[in-house]
Motif scaffolding. Structure first.
Motif, mmCIF file in Angstrom:
data_model
loop_
_atom_site.group_PDB
_atom_site.id
_atom_site.type_symbol
_atom_site.label_atom_id
_atom_site.label_comp_id
_atom_site.label_asym_id
_atom_site.label_seq_id
_atom_site.Cartn_x
_atom_site.Cartn_y
_atom_site.Cartn_z
ATOM 1 N N GLY A 1 0.842 -1.340 -0.128
ATOM 2 C CA GLY A 1 0.632 0.393 0.212
ATOM 3 C C GLY A 1 0.788 1.443 0.319
ATOM 4 O O GLY A 1 0.818 2.608 -0.497
ATOM 5 N N PHE A 2 1.918 1.679 0.912
ATOM 6 C CA PHE A 2 2.696 2.570 1.024
ATOM 7 C C PHE A 2 3.536 2.287 -0.333
ATOM 8 O O PHE A 2 4.120 3.569 -0.383
ATOM 9 C CB PHE A 2 3.602 2.663 2.355
ATOM 10 C CG PHE A 2 2.438 3.417 3.134
ATOM 11 C CD1 PHE A 2 2.562 4.536 3.343
ATOM 12 C CD2 PHE A 2 1.270 2.416 4.215
ATOM 13 C CE1 PHE A 2 1.785 4.998 4.459
ATOM 14 C CE2 PHE A 2 1.292 3.251 5.560
ATOM 15 C CZ PHE A 2 1.002 4.676 5.381
ATOM 16 N N GLY A 3 3.873 1.263 -0.729
ATOM 17 C CA GLY A 3 4.497 1.448 -1.885
ATOM 18 C C GLY A 3 4.221 1.924 -2.963
ATOM 19 O O GLY A 3 4.497 2.697 -3.810
ATOM 20 N N ALA A 4 2.728 1.383 -3.042
ATOM 21 C CA ALA A 4 2.103 2.302 -4.295
ATOM 22 C C ALA A 4 1.818 3.598 -4.145
ATOM 23 O O ALA A 4 1.753 4.533 -5.225
ATOM 24 C CB ALA A 4 0.396 1.593 -4.290
ATOM 25 N N LEU A 5 1.568 4.218 -2.862
ATOM 26 C CA LEU A 5 1.295 5.608 -2.465
ATOM 27 C C LEU A 5 2.639 6.672 -2.943
ATOM 28 O O LEU A 5 2.569 7.529 -3.613
ATOM 29 C CB LEU A 5 1.090 5.877 -1.008
ATOM 30 C CG LEU A 5 0.555 7.511 -1.255
ATOM 31 C CD1 LEU A 5 -0.148 7.963 -1.759
ATOM 32 C CD2 LEU A 5 0.746 6.772 0.669
ATOM 33 N N PHE A 6 3.700 5.729 -2.756
ATOM 34 C CA PHE A 6 5.213 6.743 -3.072
ATOM 35 C C PHE A 6 5.462 6.411 -4.231
ATOM 36 O O PHE A 6 5.366 7.680 -5.087
ATOM 37 C CB PHE A 6 6.246 5.381 -2.291
ATOM 38 C CG PHE A 6 7.790 5.766 -2.666
ATOM 39 C CD1 PHE A 6 7.820 7.211 -3.295
ATOM 40 C CD2 PHE A 6 8.156 4.893 -3.805
ATOM 41 C CE1 PHE A 6 9.388 7.592 -3.137
ATOM 42 C CE2 PHE A 6 9.633 4.694 -5.019
ATOM 43 C CZ PHE A 6 9.889 6.385 -4.460
ATOM 44 N N MET A 7 4.597 5.446 -5.622
ATOM 45 C CA MET A 7 4.364 6.126 -6.677
ATOM 46 C C MET A 7 3.921 6.973 -7.211
ATOM 47 O O MET A 7 3.542 7.607 -7.988
ATOM 48 C CB MET A 7 4.699 4.592 -7.129
ATOM 49 C CG MET A 7 5.701 3.919 -7.288
ATOM 50 S SD MET A 7 6.429 1.811 -8.033
ATOM 51 C CE MET A 7 4.901 1.526 -7.479
ATOM 52 N N VAL A 8 2.255 6.537 -6.587
ATOM 53 C CA VAL A 8 1.089 8.115 -7.246
ATOM 54 C C VAL A 8 2.067 8.417 -6.627
ATOM 55 O O VAL A 8 1.602 10.296 -7.748
ATOM 56 C CB VAL A 8 0.162 7.039 -6.161
ATOM 57 C CG1 VAL A 8 -0.728 8.728 -6.715
ATOM 58 C CG2 VAL A 8 -0.381 6.010 -6.585
ATOM 59 N N ALA A 9 2.549 9.687 -5.288
ATOM 60 C CA ALA A 9 2.545 10.455 -5.405
ATOM 61 C C ALA A 9 3.628 11.428 -5.965
ATOM 62 O O ALA A 9 4.029 12.357 -6.163
ATOM 63 C CB ALA A 9 2.549 10.578 -3.427
ATOM 64 N N ALA A 10 4.564 10.335 -6.172
ATOM 65 C CA ALA A 10 6.512 10.494 -6.776
ATOM 66 C C ALA A 10 5.550 11.288 -8.476
ATOM 67 O O ALA A 10 5.870 12.222 -9.289
ATOM 68 C CB ALA A 10 7.058 9.534 -7.063
ATOM 69 N N LYS A 11 4.304 10.696 -8.907
ATOM 70 C CA LYS A 11 4.035 10.468 -10.316
ATOM 71 C C LYS A 11 3.533 12.556 -10.002
ATOM 72 O O LYS A 11 3.827 12.898 -11.566
ATOM 73 C CB LYS A 11 2.983 9.918 -10.415
ATOM 74 C CG LYS A 11 2.604 9.930 -11.595
ATOM 75 C CD LYS A 11 1.877 9.247 -12.614
ATOM 76 C CE LYS A 11 1.199 9.655 -13.796
ATOM 77 N NZ LYS A 11 -0.528 9.035 -14.188
ATOM 78 N N ARG A 12 2.658 12.548 -9.186
ATOM 79 C CA ARG A 12 1.770 13.512 -9.371
ATOM 80 C C ARG A 12 3.141 14.542 -8.733
ATOM 81 O O ARG A 12 2.431 15.945 -9.324
ATOM 82 C CB ARG A 12 0.865 13.579 -8.311
ATOM 83 C CG ARG A 12 -0.909 12.769 -8.003
ATOM 84 C CD ARG A 12 -1.836 13.119 -9.414
ATOM 85 N NE ARG A 12 -2.719 12.409 -8.900
ATOM 86 C CZ ARG A 12 -2.483 11.423 -9.993
ATOM 87 N NH1 ARG A 12 -2.289 11.249 -10.495
ATOM 88 N NH2 ARG A 12 -4.197 11.328 -9.451
ATOM 89 N N TYR A 13 4.099 14.714 -8.030
ATOM 90 C CA TYR A 13 4.586 15.651 -7.703
ATOM 91 C C TYR A 13 5.554 15.579 -8.770
ATOM 92 O O TYR A 13 5.520 17.079 -9.222
ATOM 93 C CB TYR A 13 6.223 14.783 -6.772
ATOM 94 C CG TYR A 13 6.859 16.077 -6.670
ATOM 95 C CD1 TYR A 13 7.170 17.285 -5.547
ATOM 96 C CD2 TYR A 13 8.227 16.081 -6.979
ATOM 97 C CE1 TYR A 13 8.128 17.767 -5.548
ATOM 98 C CE2 TYR A 13 9.571 16.174 -7.177
ATOM 99 C CZ TYR A 13 9.458 17.357 -6.041
ATOM 100 O OH TYR A 13 10.296 18.060 -5.672
ATOM 101 N N SER A 14 6.117 14.662 -9.651
ATOM 102 C CA SER A 14 5.987 15.002 -11.585
ATOM 103 C C SER A 14 5.483 15.858 -12.334
ATOM 104 O O SER A 14 6.078 17.003 -12.828
ATOM 105 C CB SER A 14 6.593 13.880 -11.909
ATOM 106 O OG SER A 14 7.489 13.279 -10.997
ATOM 107 N N GLU A 15 4.600 15.939 -11.703
ATOM 108 C CA GLU A 15 3.666 16.223 -13.025
ATOM 109 C C GLU A 15 3.766 17.588 -12.376
ATOM 110 O O GLU A 15 3.655 18.722 -13.087
ATOM 111 C CB GLU A 15 2.254 15.815 -12.845
ATOM 112 C CG GLU A 15 2.030 14.361 -13.659
ATOM 113 C CD GLU A 15 0.486 14.028 -13.506
ATOM 114 O OE1 GLU A 15 -0.048 14.488 -12.672
ATOM 115 O OE2 GLU A 15 0.007 13.080 -14.163
ATOM 116 N N ALA A 16 3.126 17.970 -11.430
ATOM 117 C CA ALA A 16 3.166 19.553 -10.480
ATOM 118 C C ALA A 16 4.449 20.016 -10.850
ATOM 119 O O ALA A 16 4.421 21.716 -11.280
ATOM 120 C CB ALA A 16 3.186 18.798 -8.979
ATOM 121 N N LEU A 17 5.589 20.161 -10.660
ATOM 122 C CA LEU A 17 7.144 20.719 -10.973
ATOM 123 C C LEU A 17 7.210 20.703 -12.931
ATOM 124 O O LEU A 17 7.055 21.650 -13.028
ATOM 125 C CB LEU A 17 7.925 19.546 -10.948
ATOM 126 C CG LEU A 17 8.345 19.232 -9.887
ATOM 127 C CD1 LEU A 17 9.406 18.841 -9.375
ATOM 128 C CD2 LEU A 17 9.105 20.344 -8.893
#
Length: 295
Positions: free
Chosen positions: A170-186
């Motif tokens: 669960g937290f591994g998935a959250l890590f990748m999802v949040a990293a993707k959103r962070y990349s999109e935001a940048l």
């Protein structure tokens, strides 16, 4: 034309995203049941059924967002937005898949698998219609989709799911999802209308905090999982399960490089395109495989 319509439906089903459904083997692999006779029959079936459910969600999502997608510089090329697949057809095919997949799961797999697919469909359709506009909840829903994929294989085979397995996944998935959103935001900073509207509500600092927190919890969960002997004596040549922590942590650190740079897009693209990360992943799989085989 029928051929063009069929190709449009296939494109709308997002074949590139099907790689995510390989997660259905996660629970059987961790339990050493991956190559049992039942697993070799059930897991490909669960993969196909989960793919059908995901395709149903994509079809309904694109049909609902067709008007908005036509004003988007990239999404306007999607088959539904471009008119290759009529909106009623997308709804009809998506609805048909959403009914047939759980029914087939109840008949060919188990009631628990069917219930999981129904829950997945309900959650993802709610995301398409409203939850994707709710802060934090959107991250949780996407993460839960990955977690449900990882649970599906275990439920189909009747394998008990370890609490550490669920926490790590669960937290591994959250890590990748949040990293993707962070990349999109940048990447999309200052480009109004070029990305998810909800990203304008998040701050870059908050998304960075989320993926860093999720990475830390995932590593902690995996360490506790690997160190949990379950009362069984160590019989292998080396303590492969405990040693696999090193490979897991290195994989997280390598993935975090792309997250920090703002280039962590689709998780499957990051893993497959980076040779170092793919090698670390292969080493981790080998070490965990040796642990399961008690070598």
């Amino acid at each position: 034309r029928p051929r063009g319509l069929a190709l449009g439906l296939l494109r709308t089903a997002r074949p590139r995203q099907w790689a995510k459904n390989v997660l259905v083997v996660a629970a059987p692999a961790s339990a050493g049941e991956l190559f049992s006779a039942r697993a070799l029959i059930q897991l490909p079936l669960v993969f196909v059924l989960f793919t059908a459910c995901a395709a149903a969600v994509y079809l309904v999502n694109d049909a609902r967002d067709a008007e908005a997608d036509r004003a988007h510089p990239v999404k306007r090329h999607r088959p539904v937005a471009a008119g290759q697949v009529p909106v009623p057809v997308a709804y009809a095919v998506g609805g048909t898949l959403a009914v047939l997949a759980p029914a087939a799961a109840a008949w060919l797999c188990s009631p628990r698998t069917a219930a999981l697919l129904i829950a997945y469909l309900g959650l993802q359709l709610a995301y398409c219609f409203s939850l994707k506009h709710v802060l934090v909840v959107d991250l949780v829903v996407v993460t839960t989709g990955f977690l449900m994929r990882a649970m599906a294989g275990g439920l189909a085979l009747g394998i008990p799911l370890s609490r550490w397995f669920l926490i790590t996944t669960g937290f591994g998935a959250l890590f990748m999802v949040a990293a993707k959103r962070y990349s999109e935001a940048l990447q999309m900073a200052g480009k109004q209308g070029a990305t998810r509207v909800l990203l304008n509500e998040y701050t870059v600092g908050y998304l960075r905090f989320v993926w860093q927190l999720a990475a830390g919890v995932a590593v902690l969960g995996y360490c506790l999982w690997a160190l949990e002997e379950g009362g069984l004596p160590h019989t292998g040549l080396l303590p492969w399960r405990q040693l696999s922590v090193v490979a897991f942590v290195l994989a997280i650190l390598r993935y975090a490089v792309f997250a920090d740079r703002g280039t962590a897009g689709q998780p499957e693209d990051v893993v497959l395109r980076d040779r170092a990360l793919a090698l670390i992943g292969a080493v981790w799989i080998a070490m965990y495989g040796l642990a399961v085989a008690h070598w």
